[in-house]
Design a protein around this motif. Structure first.
Motif, mmCIF file in Angstrom:
data_model
loop_
_atom_site.group_PDB
_atom_site.id
_atom_site.type_symbol
_atom_site.label_atom_id
_atom_site.label_comp_id
_atom_site.label_asym_id
_atom_site.label_seq_id
_atom_site.Cartn_x
_atom_site.Cartn_y
_atom_site.Cartn_z
ATOM 1 N N ASN A 72 -28.824 9.788 -4.121
ATOM 2 C CA ASN A 72 -29.849 8.759 -4.333
ATOM 3 C C ASN A 72 -30.191 8.598 -5.815
ATOM 4 O O ASN A 72 -31.234 8.068 -6.175
ATOM 5 C CB ASN A 72 -31.109 9.048 -3.513
ATOM 6 N N ILE A 94 -23.260 2.772 -4.913
ATOM 7 C CA ILE A 94 -24.640 2.831 -5.397
ATOM 8 C C ILE A 94 -24.730 2.916 -6.917
ATOM 9 O O ILE A 94 -25.821 2.749 -7.477
ATOM 10 C CB ILE A 94 -25.416 4.004 -4.759
ATOM 11 N N VAL A 104 -31.798 1.312 -3.665
ATOM 12 C CA VAL A 104 -31.077 2.543 -3.325
ATOM 13 C C VAL A 104 -32.038 3.568 -2.740
ATOM 14 O O VAL A 104 -31.785 4.174 -1.694
ATOM 15 C CB VAL A 104 -30.367 3.123 -4.569
ATOM 16 N N ARG A 105 -33.166 3.752 -3.404
ATOM 17 C CA ARG A 105 -34.135 4.759 -2.957
ATOM 18 C C ARG A 105 -34.767 4.357 -1.629
ATOM 19 O O ARG A 105 -35.205 5.220 -0.864
ATOM 20 C CB ARG A 105 -35.209 4.945 -4.036
ATOM 21 N N ILE A 108 -32.118 5.347 1.044
ATOM 22 C CA ILE A 108 -31.716 6.756 1.071
ATOM 23 C C ILE A 108 -32.957 7.606 0.866
ATOM 24 O O ILE A 108 -33.415 7.825 -0.247
ATOM 25 C CB ILE A 108 -30.667 7.055 -0.017
ATOM 26 N N MET A 110 -35.433 10.958 0.820
ATOM 27 C CA MET A 110 -35.260 12.328 0.328
ATOM 28 C C MET A 110 -36.420 13.209 0.770
ATOM 29 O O MET A 110 -37.588 12.846 0.611
ATOM 30 C CB MET A 110 -35.186 12.317 -1.206
ATOM 31 N N PRO A 190 -34.655 3.649 6.261
ATOM 32 C CA PRO A 190 -33.533 4.154 5.467
ATOM 33 C C PRO A 190 -32.268 4.289 6.312
ATOM 34 O O PRO A 190 -32.337 4.417 7.529
ATOM 35 C CB PRO A 190 -34.029 5.541 5.021
#
Length: 275
Positions: A72, A94, A104-105, A108, A110, A190
């Motif tokens: 990410n 990405i 992107v974040r 994906i 986290m 996500p």
């Protein structure tokens, strides 16, 4: 930009069996990464399948977390980091020019070693990312209520906190905080969930609860989890990737890796002869 929408559950997905034919969620090609002059990843080539749990195992310093954080682009926050090669998530590069980091974040999520709820209410924690990614003119309180309930139900937390949604999230137990941190990711839909030792701060009961949650999310999300706990990797993943000194040594079904690994280095690590 990455594609919208989350991966839907795969009916009949059997542990280790049908997962082998699943399409790819994360693909790396000739991935190398340097911290200044130190090379941390060497020609990493992986096909990580959709809708399953893949565990990253290996000794401390072998590159597991570096690889996870590359997916990410969180490593970009560190001065002196240089990356070559490609990472594709749901068939989108990405690192390609024009790709928006915020998108992107969004796609994906986290989860970190230690739970990091915001010092605001449980309800506002769940809605935090959703509000960032949703135009203000389309936000509706009634929609938010449904989103909060759905996310908390998904992480098996709704029944325990439904009467205290306006209390500070930092007052929850560590186990519930970690579940809440996962719930915070879900409203933005996500594609992939990255987890960096999500149970390392939990006691055995909390670990069991979070592992159960991760297994419940399998199928709806593609999950890549870093763990030092061999027992956890064995019981809570479909496939395993063993890394050593920045290189991928072996990537196979979890049951095969722990019973009949192909590489002697893998067997040595699993059997505790080093690492």
């Amino acid at each position: 930009m990455l594609r919208d929408g989350s991966v839907k559950a795969m009916p009949g997905l059997n542990h280790h069996t049908n997962a082998r034919s699943a399409p790819v969620a994360i693909r790396t090609r000739d991935l190398n990464l340097w911290y200044g002059q130190f090379q941390a990843l060497f020609d990493v080539n992986l096909n990580i399948k959709r809708g399953i749990i893949t565990a990253l195992i290996g000794p401390s310093g072998c590159g597991k977390t570096t690889l996870l954080r590359s997916v990410n682009r969180i490593n970009e926050r560190i001065d002196g980091v240089r990356t070559t090669g490609t990472i594709e998530v749901m068939d989108e590069d990405i690192y390609a020019s024009g790709v928006e980091l915020l998108q992107v974040r969004k796609q994906i999520g986290m989860v970190f070693q230690r739970p990091n709820p915001l010092p605001i209410s449980i309800r506002d924690n769940v809605l935090f990312g959703y509000r960032i990614h949703t135009p203000k003119e389309t936000l509706r309180h009634s929609d938010e209520d449904a989103i909060v309930e759905q996310a908390l139900r998904q992480v098996l937390l709704w029944d325990e906190v439904k009467d205290s949604l306006h209390k500070k999230a930092t007052g929850l137990s560590l186990e519930k905080q970690q579940k809440l941190c996962i719930a915070r990711l879900l409203p933005v839909k996500p594609e992939v969930l990255l987890m960096d030792e999500p149970c390392s701060a939990l006691d055995p009961k909390g670990t069991e609860a979070v592992e159960e949650l991760i297994w419940e999310l399998r199928g709806d999300y593609s999950i890549l989890i870093v763990t030092h706990n061999m027992a956890q990797a064995r019981r809570a993943s479909d496939e395993c990737i063993f890394m050593l000194l920045g290189k991928v040594i072996e990537h196979t079904a979890t049951d095969k890796m722990f019973v009949t690994p192909d590489r002697p280095e893998t067997a040595d690590y699993i059997e505790g002869r080093y690492g």
